[in-house]
Design a protein around this motif. Structure first.
Motif, PDB file in Angstrom:
ATOM      1  N   PRO A 221      17.268   5.862  28.844  1.00 33.85           N
ATOM      2  CA  PRO A 221      16.242   6.354  29.770  1.00 33.85           C
ATOM      3  C   PRO A 221      15.733   7.730  29.341  1.00 33.85           C
ATOM      4  CG  PRO A 221      18.407   6.810  30.646  1.00 33.85           C
ATOM      5  CD  PRO A 221      18.631   6.076  29.360  1.00 33.85           C
ATOM      6  N   MET A 222      14.812   8.252  30.105  1.00 30.70           N
ATOM      7  CA  MET A 222      14.329   9.610  29.820  1.00 30.70           C
ATOM      8  C   MET A 222      15.478  10.605  29.973  1.00 30.70           C
ATOM      9  SD  MET A 222      10.503   9.690  31.436  1.00 30.70           S
ATOM     10  CE  MET A 222      10.188  11.364  30.850  1.00 30.70           C
ATOM     11  N   TYR A 223      15.437  11.654  29.203  1.00 29.18           N
ATOM     12  CA  TYR A 223      16.401  12.784  29.207  1.00 29.18           C
ATOM     13  C   TYR A 223      17.781  12.407  28.662  1.00 29.18           C
ATOM     14  CZ  TYR A 223      12.877  13.805  32.741  1.00 29.18           C
ATOM     15  OH  TYR A 223      11.694  13.935  33.407  1.00 29.18           O
ATOM     16  N   SER A 224      17.925  11.220  28.077  1.00 27.25           N
ATOM     17  CA  SER A 224      19.255  10.792  27.627  1.00 27.25           C
ATOM     18  C   SER A 224      19.606  11.333  26.244  1.00 27.25           C
ATOM     19  CB  SER A 224      19.354   9.263  27.642  1.00 27.25           C
ATOM     20  OG  SER A 224      18.408   8.695  26.748  1.00 27.25           O
ATOM     21  N   GLY A 225      18.673  12.049  25.618  1.00 32.46           N
ATOM     22  CA  GLY A 225      18.982  12.649  24.319  1.00 32.46           C
ATOM     23  C   GLY A 225      18.535  11.816  23.135  1.00 32.46           C
TER      24      GLY A 225
ATOM     25  N   THR B 167      15.513  11.783  21.584  1.00 34.85           N
ATOM     26  CA  THR B 167      14.802  12.609  20.597  1.00 34.85           C
ATOM     27  C   THR B 167      15.763  13.585  19.923  1.00 34.85           C
ATOM     28  OG1 THR B 167      12.777  12.391  21.876  1.00 34.85           O
ATOM     29  CG2 THR B 167      12.853  14.196  20.291  1.00 34.85           C
ATOM     30  N   THR B 168      16.690  14.143  20.700  1.00 38.35           N
ATOM     31  CA  THR B 168      17.677  15.072  20.130  1.00 38.35           C
ATOM     32  C   THR B 168      18.491  14.378  19.037  1.00 38.35           C
ATOM     33  OG1 THR B 168      17.817  16.124  22.298  1.00 38.35           O
ATOM     34  CG2 THR B 168      19.581  16.626  20.731  1.00 38.35           C
TER      35      THR B 168
ATOM     36  N   ARG C 270       9.122  16.472  20.123  1.00 39.68           N
ATOM     37  CA  ARG C 270       9.839  17.542  20.817  1.00 39.68           C
ATOM     38  C   ARG C 270      10.812  16.979  21.842  1.00 39.68           C
ATOM     39  NH1 ARG C 270       7.487  22.393  24.473  1.00 39.68           N
ATOM     40  NH2 ARG C 270       9.075  23.919  23.949  1.00 39.68           N
ATOM     41  N   ALA C 271      12.011  17.541  21.864  1.00 46.34           N
ATOM     42  CA  ALA C 271      13.016  17.140  22.856  1.00 46.34           C
ATOM     43  C   ALA C 271      12.834  17.980  24.121  1.00 46.34           C
ATOM     44  CB  ALA C 271      14.415  17.323  22.290  1.00 46.34           C
ATOM     45  N   HIS C 272      13.386  17.497  25.236  1.00 41.66           N
ATOM     46  CA  HIS C 272      13.257  18.230  26.505  1.00 41.66           C
ATOM     47  C   HIS C 272      13.921  19.592  26.439  1.00 41.66           C
ATOM     48  CE1 HIS C 272      11.340  14.991  28.723  1.00 41.66           C
ATOM     49  NE2 HIS C 272      12.181  14.152  28.138  1.00 41.66           N
TER      50      HIS C 272
ATOM     51  N   ALA D  49      21.833   9.450  30.452  1.00 42.87           N
ATOM     52  CA  ALA D  49      21.481  10.796  30.931  1.00 42.87           C
ATOM     53  C   ALA D  49      22.363  11.132  32.144  1.00 42.87           C
ATOM     54  CB  ALA D  49      20.008  10.834  31.327  1.00 42.87           C
ATOM     55  N   VAL D  50      22.254  12.357  32.602  1.00 45.70           N
ATOM     56  CA  VAL D  50      22.926  12.756  33.842  1.00 45.70           C
ATOM     57  C   VAL D  50      22.054  12.296  35.010  1.00 45.70           C
ATOM     58  CG1 VAL D  50      23.691  14.731  35.220  1.00 45.70           C
ATOM     59  CG2 VAL D  50      24.000  14.752  32.724  1.00 45.70           C
TER      60      VAL D  50
ATOM     61  N   LYS E 102       9.201  16.040  33.730  1.00 48.36           N
ATOM     62  CA  LYS E 102       9.972  16.181  34.978  1.00 48.36           C
ATOM     63  C   LYS E 102       9.118  16.126  36.237  1.00 48.36           C
ATOM     64  CE  LYS E 102      14.166  17.848  33.330  1.00 48.36           C
ATOM     65  NZ  LYS E 102      15.137  18.818  32.963  1.00 48.36           N
TER      66      LYS E 102
HETATM   67  P1  ADP Z   1      14.952  11.913  25.577  1.00 49.23           P
HETATM   68  O1  ADP Z   1      14.166  11.874  24.291  1.00 49.23           O
HETATM   69  O2  ADP Z   1      15.923  10.781  25.704  1.00 49.23           O
HETATM   70  O3  ADP Z   1      14.061  12.032  26.779  1.00 49.23           O
HETATM   71  P2  ADP Z   1      15.680  14.588  24.767  1.00 49.23           P
HETATM   72  O4  ADP Z   1      16.473  14.511  23.497  1.00 49.23           O
HETATM   73  O5  ADP Z   1      14.247  14.956  24.672  1.00 49.23           O
HETATM   74  O6  ADP Z   1      15.867  13.214  25.564  1.00 49.23           O
HETATM   75  O7  ADP Z   1      16.310  15.627  25.761  1.00 49.23           O
HETATM   76  C1  ADP Z   1      17.681  15.739  25.990  1.00 49.23           C
HETATM   77  C2  ADP Z   1      17.877  17.079  26.675  1.00 49.23           C
HETATM   78  O8  ADP Z   1      17.276  17.047  27.954  1.00 49.23           O
HETATM   79  C3  ADP Z   1      19.310  17.428  26.945  1.00 49.23           C
HETATM   80  O9  ADP Z   1      19.902  18.046  25.803  1.00 49.23           O
HETATM   81  C4  ADP Z   1      19.182  18.424  28.094  1.00 49.23           C
HETATM   82  O10 ADP Z   1      18.944  19.719  27.588  1.00 49.23           O
HETATM   83  C5  ADP Z   1      17.897  17.998  28.787  1.00 49.23           C
HETATM   84  N1  ADP Z   1      18.046  17.324  30.075  1.00 49.23           N
HETATM   85  C6  ADP Z   1      17.240  17.499  31.121  1.00 49.23           C
HETATM   86  N2  ADP Z   1      17.572  16.700  32.152  1.00 49.23           N
HETATM   87  C7  ADP Z   1      18.638  15.979  31.749  1.00 49.23           C
HETATM   88  C8  ADP Z   1      19.444  14.954  32.349  1.00 49.23           C
HETATM   89  N3  ADP Z   1      19.201  14.507  33.600  1.00 49.23           N
HETATM   90  N4  ADP Z   1      20.440  14.419  31.623  1.00 49.23           N
HETATM   91  C9  ADP Z   1      20.695  14.873  30.392  1.00 49.23           C
HETATM   92  N5  ADP Z   1      19.976  15.837  29.761  1.00 49.23           N
HETATM   93  C10 ADP Z   1      18.944  16.382  30.425  1.00 49.23           C
END
Ligand code: ADP
Ligand code: TMP
Ligand code: MG
Ligand code: ZN
Length: 217
Positions: free
Chosen positions: A36-40, A42-43, A76-78, A163-164, A191
């Protein structure tokens, strides 16, 4: 636009590092990072980019041109970490853009590309080029993204991230939930539009047992 090279055209390039055994090119790996979104996602994709860069391996990073959240030429990651990327309208453009001696190619937000990315990824791994894709597996309505689903069948490495959960705080969120911006399942945002939730919290929100807006702000 240049014509796409025929399959096999890359082979003529001399590359001392290409994975060759017994005169045969070894195939590359397709690694798919989903969640899902924010799960890391892109990181994790960018951490693989770093590994190849540290090894001084030639790579290229791509993204769909429709993802304009952070500028059209950036992945870009979050958290804010980012990498220059080549925007794509159509996945077949990759075959025109690469030189053929790349060790790996990387694609973020792959769910927004057409399913033709399946054929492109197959060609590249058959040529010995590693392919890394990151993308959403499901829309906020829990419908599968077709492109991600198709790539799942081809990938030999699948990384499923969590994600959290925005509601309960557990690290078990597998779903994205839309909190504003209408019903469209293709809707760029962050967000202000989406949260990550676990299945229990998603269902409680749907049943009206949790007021998601009381958790925001
Ligand atoms: P994705 O591409 O899956 O959306 P990203 O790699 O862009 O994820 O972002 C991961 C980063 O988002 C985490 O390292 C953390 O800093 C941030 N983040 C923000 N909200 C959450 C969340 N609910 N769970 C986990 N990470 C989060
Ligand atoms: P992210 O996974 O890197 O956070 O980015 C997901 C992108 O996909 C973001 O721009 C929002 C968009 N999106 C949709 O278009 N539809 C959806 O159903 C969901 C969950 C996200
Ligand atoms: Mg991302
Ligand atoms: Zn939860």
């Amino acid at each position: 636009m240049r014509k796409a090279p025929a399959l096999g055209a890359f082979l003529v390039k001399y590359d001392p590092c290409r994975k060759i055994r017994g005169g045969m090119i070894l195939s590359g790996n397709l690694t798919l990072i989903v969640g899902p979104m924010y799960s890391g996602k892109t990181t994790e994709l960018l951490s693989f980019v770093e590994i190849y860069k540290l090894g001084k391996k030639k790579i290229k990073v791509f993204k769909p041109s429709m993802d304009i959240r952070y500028g059209v030429e950036k992945v870009r990651a979050h958290s804010g970490i980012e990498e220059d990327a080549i925007p794509l309208e159509n996945p077949e453009e990759i075959l025109n853009i690469i030189d053929g001696d790349e060790k790996a190619i990387f694609i973020d937000e792959v769910q927004f590309l057409s399913v033709k990315v399946y054929d492109v990824a197959k060609k590249l791994v058959d040529e010995g080029i590693d392919v890394f894709c990151a993308g959403l597996d499901m829309t906020y309505k829990q419908n599968p993204f077709d492109t991600t689903s198709k790539l799942l069948s081809l990938a030999n490495v699948v990384i499923k991230k969590r994600a959290v959960c925005f509601i309960c705080g557990e690290h078990n969120a597998t779903l994205s939930f839309k909190i504003s911006g209408g019903e469209s399942e293709i809707d760029i945002g962050g967000k202000e539009k989406y949260i990550a939730v676990c299945r229990d919290c998603y269902n409680k929100i749907q049943r009206g047992e949790i007021d998601v807006h009381s958790h925001i702000g």
